[in-house]
Structure formats: structure tokens, C-alpha cells
Design a protein around this motif. Structure first.
Motif: not given
Length: 304
Positions: A42, A88, A90, A112-113, A124
Motif C-alpha cells: 500500500n 482497503t 475493509e 482492493w480498490q 473495487d
């Protein structure tokens, strides 16, 4: 004797549970190492200290591995396509499993975005990554995801680069129309249309000026569906016409045809826009299925 037997059984069950716990866990140094790999990705830190120099990486294939050096090059080449990208955080899931052969693997299910640099399109998608460990290093990693949306997005960018000046003007008008629809910006919409703009719906004329386009269409839909949204799914430019496939969504929290159902709608359609040389639209011929819309609102029963 019976008590001794039961005690022995309890010990065996306890030992079996202990053994099972060592074979599967969601907390381990290996999982922490994978989380660090994700964190480094990231932040675009490609030192990859936890990956063995002899490691093999398979992304969406099982026959053509990448070396550690090739993996770094792969990431850097892909980074050029995005203005931003990363996992993300999330609802991530991690697990470590020790196989019957004694191999240690860590599985990760992540979101993943990314935003495509050439178009601003946001992508996304779910990604599954799995890592094999040996001697405290990652010696093998496998990644699986569906790259279709990324590929199509990049193809669209290249197609737009190859457009003629006239095609770019038409595409710019269509993009502006979609933006005006989603903002319920009737003032801007009027500037994108000729004074004698005509709009038909399934062959019936519903507007003969920009003002009527606003009152007969935009007012109607935004009154009935305050969160109304138009998405451009696909398009093709032929001459001075743009043929577009679109999707409309919204929730009927307002009044539509005298009713408020609080039900969501999602409908697809096709429009043929005629664009004049000055970039303004003179006609839109729209085709869509009203029956599906009414069924979603509960106005009529489903057809058997």
C-alpha cells in the motif's frame, strides 16, 4: 475403571484439540508478516525483506511464475496505470494452515480498490492471496482475482486516446450529460442541448425543448427518486451519433405517478444521442422496459 476410561477419553480429546489448534490459527508471526507485506504494498515499499530470493509468485496462473525481481517490476509497471491503489482494510480475513505434509500457508481475503489514472474510474474488487512459508520466509505466493474490469477500463482509455477530435467532442458531451443528470443540474443540461432538442421514449416524443427535458424528465424522476443516479455502462460513436447503454437506480421515497413505495429500482436502457458540430445534443431517442420498472415498484404482478 469406568472413570479411568472417561478420564483417558477426555485427555485424548483435549490432545486432539490442541493438535488441531496448531494446524489452524488466525494469529501467528506468519500472519503478521503477511500483513506487513500488504502494508508495504500500500505504501509502495518494495524492499520485500520477508520474501525469499528464490521465491516464486503466481498471479492468476499456475504455470508461469515470477521471480522476486520480476515481482517488483510487475508492481511498478502496474502502478503507472493508477492515480491511487491499495488494499482497503475493509473486512480482511487472515488464516494460517499447516498441511498434512507440514507446509505452512497463510491465506488472505482482501478488498482492493484503485482509480485509473487516465479516466478517473474507480475499480473495487475482492482478491485472494495465499503465501507459503519456509524457514521464516515467503517462498511461494499465489494471487487470484478477476481482472476484467481493469482490462476493460484500460482499453477504454486507449480507445479514447485514438479518437478523432469530433469523437472526443461527442464523448465529452455525453459525459457532461451524465454528470448533469446525476446532479439534477437542469441549467447545465440546457447548455448541452440545442433550442429545439427532441427527446423520445420508446418512440413517443416526451420533450421538444431543453426546458421540457427538465420538467418532463428530470423533475419527474428526482421528485420520485431523490437519490436517482445514471451510470454510463458502454457507448459507441458512429458519425455524429452516440449509442449508449445506461443503468438508472434510485429509491422511491418521493412521489412517482402518485405513489411513494420506498422501493429501490434498477433499470437498463439504450439511448441514441445526435450531436451537432458545436457539440450540443439535438435529439435523444431512448429505449427501455417500463414493465420492469413498474414491477419493481409493485405496480403490477410479476409475469409467470
Amino acid at each position: 475403571m469406568k472413570k479411568l476410561f472417561l478420564l483417558g477419553l477426555v485427555i485424548l480429546l483435549f490432545a486432539a484439540c490442541e493438535q488441531k489448534d496448531t494446524r489452524y490459527t488466525q494469529n501467528s508471526p506468519e500472519i503478521d508478516m503477511v500483513k506487513k507485506v500488504i502494508e508495504d504494498y500500500n505504501s509502495k515499499d518494495y524492499n520485500m525483506n520477508v520474501i525469499a530470493d528464490t521465491s516464486k509468485t503466481f498471479f492468476n496462473n499456475k504455470k508461469n511464475p515470477m521471480s522476486k525481481t520480476e515481482l517488483v517490476a510487475y508492481h511498478k509497471a502496474n502502478d503507472a496505470n493508477y492515480s491511487k491503489r491499495g488494499f482497503t482494510g475493509e473486512d480482511p480475513e487472515y488464516e494460517m494452515v499447516v498441511t498434512d505434509d507440514g507446509e505452512t500457508w497463510v491465506n488472505a481475503w482482501l478488498d482492493w480498490q484503485a482509480t485509473l489514472k487516465g479516466s478517473g474510474k474507480v475499480i473495487d474488487m475482492p482478491v485472494h492471496l495465499t503465501y507459503r512459508f519456509a524457514d521464516g520466509k515467503i517462498v511461494r505466493q499465489v494471487g487470484m482475482w478477476d481482472p476484467t474490469e481493469v482490462i476493460l477500463g484500460l482499453q477504454e482509455i486507449e480507445a479514447e486516446k485514438a479518437m478523432s477530435v469530433d469523437e472526443k467532442t461527442i464523448k465529452s458531451t455525453i459525459d457532461a450529460v451524465v454528470k448533469a443528470w446525476n446532479a439534477n443540474d437542469q441549467k447545465t443540461m440546457a447548455t448541452l442541448m440545442t433550442d429545439d432538442m427532441v427527446r423520445t421514449a420508446n418512440g413517443t416524443v416526451v420533450a421538444k425543448s431543453p426546458a421540457e427535458y427538465g420538467s418532463n424528465l428530470m423533475d419527474v424522476f428526482f421528485t420520485g427518486f431523490p437519490d436517482f443516479k445514471v451510470t454510463l455502462d458502454d457507448y459507441k460513436i458512429i458519425g455524429n451519433k452516440a449509442i449508449i447503454n445506461w443503468t438508472c437506480t434510485g429509491t422511491n421515497t418521493g412521489t412517482f405517478q402518485g405513489k411513494s413505495t420506498n422501493k429501490p429500482i434498477k433499470t437498463h436502457g439504450l439511448s441514441i444521442w445526435t450531436i451537432e458540430k458545436d457539440g450540443r445534443a439535438s435529439r435523444e431517442d431512448a429505449y427501455y422496459d417500463n414493465l420492469t420498472l413498474f414491477q419493481q415498484l409493485g405496480y403490477m404482478p410479476e409475469l409467470q
